[in-house]
Design an enzyme around this catalytic site. Sequence first.
Site, PDB file in Angstrom:
ATOM      1  N   ASN A   1       2.762   4.266  -3.176  1.00  0.00           N
ATOM      2  CA  ASN A   1       1.461   3.894  -3.757  1.00  0.00           C
ATOM      3  C   ASN A   1       0.348   4.140  -2.739  1.00  0.00           C
ATOM      4  O   ASN A   1      -0.803   4.335  -3.096  1.00  0.00           O
ATOM      5  CB  ASN A   1       1.461   2.421  -4.221  1.00  0.00           C
ATOM      6  CG  ASN A   1       1.989   1.436  -3.181  1.00  0.00           C
ATOM      7  OD1 ASN A   1       2.552   1.829  -2.158  1.00  0.00           O
ATOM      8  ND2 ASN A   1       1.819   0.158  -3.442  1.00  0.00           N
TER       9      ASN A   1
ATOM     10  N   LYS B   1      -7.436   4.089   6.937  1.00  0.00           N
ATOM     11  CA  LYS B   1      -6.335   3.728   7.855  1.00  0.00           C
ATOM     12  C   LYS B   1      -5.650   4.973   8.416  1.00  0.00           C
ATOM     13  O   LYS B   1      -5.287   5.021   9.590  1.00  0.00           O
ATOM     14  CB  LYS B   1      -5.298   2.858   7.111  1.00  0.00           C
ATOM     15  CG  LYS B   1      -5.852   1.528   6.626  1.00  0.00           C
ATOM     16  CD  LYS B   1      -4.816   0.741   5.841  1.00  0.00           C
ATOM     17  CE  LYS B   1      -4.468   1.346   4.497  1.00  0.00           C
ATOM     18  NZ  LYS B   1      -5.544   1.325   3.492  1.00  0.00           N
TER      19      LYS B   1
ATOM     20  N   PRO C   1     -11.140   7.541 -10.220  1.00  0.00           N
ATOM     21  CA  PRO C   1     -12.388   7.249  -9.500  1.00  0.00           C
ATOM     22  C   PRO C   1     -12.315   5.844  -8.925  1.00  0.00           C
ATOM     23  O   PRO C   1     -11.841   4.927  -9.585  1.00  0.00           O
ATOM     24  CB  PRO C   1     -13.474   7.313 -10.585  1.00  0.00           C
ATOM     25  CG  PRO C   1     -12.811   7.681 -11.851  1.00  0.00           C
ATOM     26  CD  PRO C   1     -11.328   7.754 -11.652  1.00  0.00           C
TER      27      PRO C   1
ATOM     28  N   GLN D   1      -2.239  -0.270   1.876  1.00  0.00           N
ATOM     29  CA  GLN D   1      -3.068  -1.130   1.022  1.00  0.00           C
ATOM     30  C   GLN D   1      -4.071  -1.911   1.888  1.00  0.00           C
ATOM     31  O   GLN D   1      -4.535  -1.371   2.870  1.00  0.00           O
ATOM     32  CB  GLN D   1      -2.198  -2.084   0.179  1.00  0.00           C
ATOM     33  CG  GLN D   1      -1.451  -1.391  -0.957  1.00  0.00           C
ATOM     34  CD  GLN D   1      -0.175  -0.696  -0.523  1.00  0.00           C
ATOM     35  OE1 GLN D   1       0.653  -1.275   0.151  1.00  0.00           O
ATOM     36  NE2 GLN D   1      -0.004   0.553  -0.913  1.00  0.00           N
TER      37      GLN D   1
ATOM     38  N   ASP E   1      -7.729   2.040   1.131  1.00  0.00           N
ATOM     39  CA  ASP E   1      -8.507   3.273   1.296  1.00  0.00           C
ATOM     40  C   ASP E   1      -9.674   3.124   2.267  1.00  0.00           C
ATOM     41  O   ASP E   1     -10.721   3.753   2.106  1.00  0.00           O
ATOM     42  CB  ASP E   1      -9.023   3.776  -0.069  1.00  0.00           C
ATOM     43  CG  ASP E   1      -7.900   3.945  -1.071  1.00  0.00           C
ATOM     44  OD1 ASP E   1      -6.800   4.346  -0.644  1.00  0.00           O
ATOM     45  OD2 ASP E   1      -8.107   3.666  -2.263  1.00  0.00           O
TER      46      ASP E   1
ATOM     47  N   GLY F   1      -1.898   6.125  -0.009  1.00  0.00           N
ATOM     48  CA  GLY F   1      -2.334   7.509   0.176  1.00  0.00           C
ATOM     49  C   GLY F   1      -3.227   7.527   1.400  1.00  0.00           C
ATOM     50  O   GLY F   1      -4.352   7.043   1.350  1.00  0.00           O
ATOM     51  N   HIS F   2      -2.701   8.019   2.514  1.00  0.00           N
ATOM     52  CA  HIS F   2      -3.451   8.010   3.773  1.00  0.00           C
ATOM     53  C   HIS F   2      -3.831   9.439   4.141  1.00  0.00           C
ATOM     54  O   HIS F   2      -2.967  10.282   4.334  1.00  0.00           O
ATOM     55  CB  HIS F   2      -2.615   7.374   4.890  1.00  0.00           C
ATOM     56  CG  HIS F   2      -2.268   5.931   4.629  1.00  0.00           C
ATOM     57  ND1 HIS F   2      -1.483   5.182   5.456  1.00  0.00           N
ATOM     58  CD2 HIS F   2      -2.632   5.097   3.615  1.00  0.00           C
ATOM     59  CE1 HIS F   2      -1.368   3.955   4.964  1.00  0.00           C
ATOM     60  NE2 HIS F   2      -2.047   3.889   3.844  1.00  0.00           N
TER      61      HIS F   2
HETATM   62  P1  GDP Z   1      -6.460   5.023   3.713  1.00  0.00           P
HETATM   63  O1  GDP Z   1      -5.642   4.807   2.488  1.00  0.00           O
HETATM   64  O2  GDP Z   1      -6.996   3.742   4.268  1.00  0.00           O
HETATM   65  O3  GDP Z   1      -5.766   5.839   4.765  1.00  0.00           O
HETATM   66  O4  GDP Z   1      -7.742   5.856   3.248  1.00  0.00           O
HETATM   67  P2  GDP Z   1      -7.747   7.150   2.272  1.00  0.00           P
HETATM   68  O5  GDP Z   1      -7.243   8.309   3.036  1.00  0.00           O
HETATM   69  O6  GDP Z   1      -7.104   6.834   0.975  1.00  0.00           O
HETATM   70  O7  GDP Z   1      -9.291   7.261   1.954  1.00  0.00           O
HETATM   71  C1  GDP Z   1     -10.232   7.445   2.968  1.00  0.00           C
HETATM   72  C2  GDP Z   1     -10.978   8.763   2.708  1.00  0.00           C
HETATM   73  O8  GDP Z   1     -12.146   8.786   3.492  1.00  0.00           O
HETATM   74  C3  GDP Z   1     -10.192   9.989   3.093  1.00  0.00           C
HETATM   75  O9  GDP Z   1     -10.539  11.030   2.220  1.00  0.00           O
HETATM   76  C4  GDP Z   1     -10.658  10.289   4.516  1.00  0.00           C
HETATM   77  O10 GDP Z   1     -10.548  11.656   4.869  1.00  0.00           O
HETATM   78  C5  GDP Z   1     -12.099   9.898   4.416  1.00  0.00           C
HETATM   79  N1  GDP Z   1     -12.704   9.361   5.638  1.00  0.00           N
HETATM   80  C6  GDP Z   1     -12.125   8.603   6.618  1.00  0.00           C
HETATM   81  N2  GDP Z   1     -13.051   8.225   7.516  1.00  0.00           N
HETATM   82  C7  GDP Z   1     -14.227   8.749   7.105  1.00  0.00           C
HETATM   83  C8  GDP Z   1     -15.567   8.683   7.592  1.00  0.00           C
HETATM   84  O11 GDP Z   1     -15.874   8.042   8.593  1.00  0.00           O
HETATM   85  N3  GDP Z   1     -16.523   9.349   6.861  1.00  0.00           N
HETATM   86  C9  GDP Z   1     -16.237  10.051   5.745  1.00  0.00           C
HETATM   87  N4  GDP Z   1     -17.225  10.652   5.102  1.00  0.00           N
HETATM   88  N5  GDP Z   1     -14.995  10.130   5.255  1.00  0.00           N
HETATM   89  C10 GDP Z   1     -13.996   9.479   5.917  1.00  0.00           C
HETATM   90  P1  IMO Z   2      -3.703   2.746   0.608  1.00  0.00           P
HETATM   91  O1  IMO Z   2      -2.589   2.477   1.583  1.00  0.00           O
HETATM   92  C1  IMO Z   2      -5.918   1.428  -2.902  1.00  0.00           C
HETATM   93  C2  IMO Z   2      -3.673  -0.826  -5.933  1.00  0.00           C
HETATM   94  C3  IMO Z   2      -3.495  -0.184  -7.294  1.00  0.00           C
HETATM   95  C4  IMO Z   2      -3.501  -1.425  -8.164  1.00  0.00           C
HETATM   96  C5  IMO Z   2      -2.764  -2.441  -7.314  1.00  0.00           C
HETATM   97  C6  IMO Z   2      -1.281  -2.596  -7.673  1.00  0.00           C
HETATM   98  O2  IMO Z   2      -3.986   4.173   0.369  1.00  0.00           O
HETATM   99  O3  IMO Z   2      -4.912   1.944   0.978  1.00  0.00           O
HETATM  100  P2  IMO Z   2       0.823  -1.034  -7.246  1.00  0.00           P
HETATM  101  O4  IMO Z   2       1.136   0.340  -7.724  1.00  0.00           O
HETATM  102  O5  IMO Z   2       0.800  -1.189  -5.766  1.00  0.00           O
HETATM  103  O6  IMO Z   2       1.674  -2.090  -7.893  1.00  0.00           O
HETATM  104  O7  IMO Z   2      -0.669  -1.317  -7.785  1.00  0.00           O
HETATM  105  O8  IMO Z   2      -2.878  -1.994  -5.972  1.00  0.00           O
HETATM  106  N1  IMO Z   2      -3.222  -0.011  -4.783  1.00  0.00           N
HETATM  107  C7  IMO Z   2      -4.045   0.619  -3.933  1.00  0.00           C
HETATM  108  N2  IMO Z   2      -5.391   0.738  -3.938  1.00  0.00           N
HETATM  109  N3  IMO Z   2      -5.207   1.971  -1.901  1.00  0.00           N
HETATM  110  C8  IMO Z   2      -3.871   1.819  -1.862  1.00  0.00           C
HETATM  111  O9  IMO Z   2      -3.124   2.205  -0.805  1.00  0.00           O
HETATM  112  C9  IMO Z   2      -3.218   1.165  -2.931  1.00  0.00           C
HETATM  113  N4  IMO Z   2      -1.930   0.889  -3.227  1.00  0.00           N
HETATM  114  C10 IMO Z   2      -1.952   0.155  -4.356  1.00  0.00           C
HETATM  115  O10 IMO Z   2      -4.554   0.696  -7.588  1.00  0.00           O
HETATM  116  O11 IMO Z   2      -4.815  -1.890  -8.328  1.00  0.00           O
HETATM  117 MG    MG Z   3      -5.549   5.452   0.507  1.00  0.00          MG
END
Ligand code: GDP
Ligand code: IMO
Ligand code: MG
Length: 423
Positions: free
Chosen positions: A38, A16, A303, A223, A13, A40-41
């Site tokens: 698993n 990416k 959370p 991840q 998270d 979530g981008h």
């Molecule tokens: P990923 O799994 O690495 O692709 O990241 P996620 O999408 O799960 O979580 C990143 C969250 O931060 C998302 O809700 C994005 O929209 C948000 N985000 C990304 N870059 C920024 C930033 O520079 N500032 C803020 N405030 N939010 C960001």
């Molecule tokens: P992105 O690509 C954050 C975590 C789960 C758990 C552990 C193992 O959005 O960054 P799993 O279901 O993969 O066997 O769970 O890995 N986990 C993540 N945490 N971002 C993710 O993906 C994750 N994918 C798995 O919360 O701790």
């Molecule tokens: Mg994510």
Amino acid sequence: MPATILIGTQWGDEGKGKVTDWLANDMDLVVRYQGGHNAGHTVIADGHELKLHLLPSGILHPNIISIIASGLVIDPKALIKELDEVAEIGIGSPNLVLSANAHLIMPYHRLLDQASELKLGSSKIGTTGLGIGPAYTDKASRVGLRVQDLLDMKIFREKLEVALIFKNQVLTKIYDAEPLDVDEIVDEYKGYAERLNGIIGDASRIINDSLDEGKNVLLEGAQGMMLDLDYGTYPFVTSSSPIAGGACVGAGISPLRVKRIIGIAKAYTTRVGAGPFPTELEDATGELMRKVGVEFGTTTGRPRRCGWFDAVILKYTAKINGLTEIALTKLDVLSPFETLKICVGYEYEGKVYDYMPCHQTVFHGAKPVYEEVEGWNTDISDIATYDALPKAARAYVDRLQELIGAPITMISVGPSRDQTILR
Ligand code: GDP
Ligand code: IMO
Ligand code: MG
């Protein structure tokens, strides 16, 4: 043209999705190389907020070829749902290829993932419960079903019958669950096969041919480093290899093809699920980070645990992956804080470690050694150039770069494409 790998440097998270989408402008192919739904981008484009789980974040760019490579585990139901969701907002996927060698997540994988977490009780890993671990387990045990098995339902049924002999024993005898029925699963997956038939292909050949033709290929990790099966905080990890080395395995390309390895790092640290987290803040400061950063899981809504930036982890990530550069995200989220802390080492039983300790006991008991620096305490989310950032924000970025030992070339100050600063 060499390939570029983009990886998460922390516990996932890091942003990416946003950075992949931003880089996709210059790419011909965007490839997901490991993990499953698993991930979530989040990508924000043209007023839409898209949460992608299996689809590569290049999907928003109509000219890009999007590839789901061999290293993934695919829940076909989840993939079809996602394809429908993006189609609903006008995003087609005519250039999507799903590797025939990727493994399938089966209904028993999901059940076993959830049942195992329940049985583990307080020792649970906190998985997403989507069947990722059990699907990779079957792959390594050589009893998995693959995407290409959907192309021949006779073979699919034969493999499933063998698998169910064991799975039903485990489900009924160990987990007190109901046994699964072969016919029901075959019927369900036959429907998925009809739907996905046209996109199943030879992903690795397409990627290699594209590289030969001089096309730009971006390999998008899911991840993050600390969730890596071998180098993360085992057993609190995922079951695949998000690291740069995993990209070559998952996509089926030579390491010699790769020139650029971009690590995505959040300006602080978050983690979802269980496991050690030295800089975690279980107080009002952590609460404020969660609120300002909207730190709730993209896939499960849980959370996210929040804490200060951990430079020891980043130094470790830079080494293991050979990061050539870093994109620092969510710098704007630190704006409300008067002062900031950076973890520069771990103290355990009187010894200070400025590197990742290999013994889990040390990491689990690590007390962070902090450096305290000035905050900037002003909104930076509209700033477009590095020089226009407040002095304290530039000093923070420079200090992180110095500690990590890799250049920070991109700074993100908000979720949108235009909230990106290059330097
Ligand atoms: P990923 O799994 O690495 O692709 O990241 P996620 O999408 O799960 O979580 C990143 C969250 O931060 C998302 O809700 C994005 O929209 C948000 N985000 C990304 N870059 C920024 C930033 O520079 N500032 C803020 N405030 N939010 C960001
Ligand atoms: P992105 O690509 C954050 C975590 C789960 C758990 C552990 C193992 O959005 O960054 P799993 O279901 O993969 O066997 O769970 O890995 N986990 C993540 N945490 N971002 C993710 O993906 C994750 N994918 C798995 O919360 O701790
Ligand atoms: Mg994510």
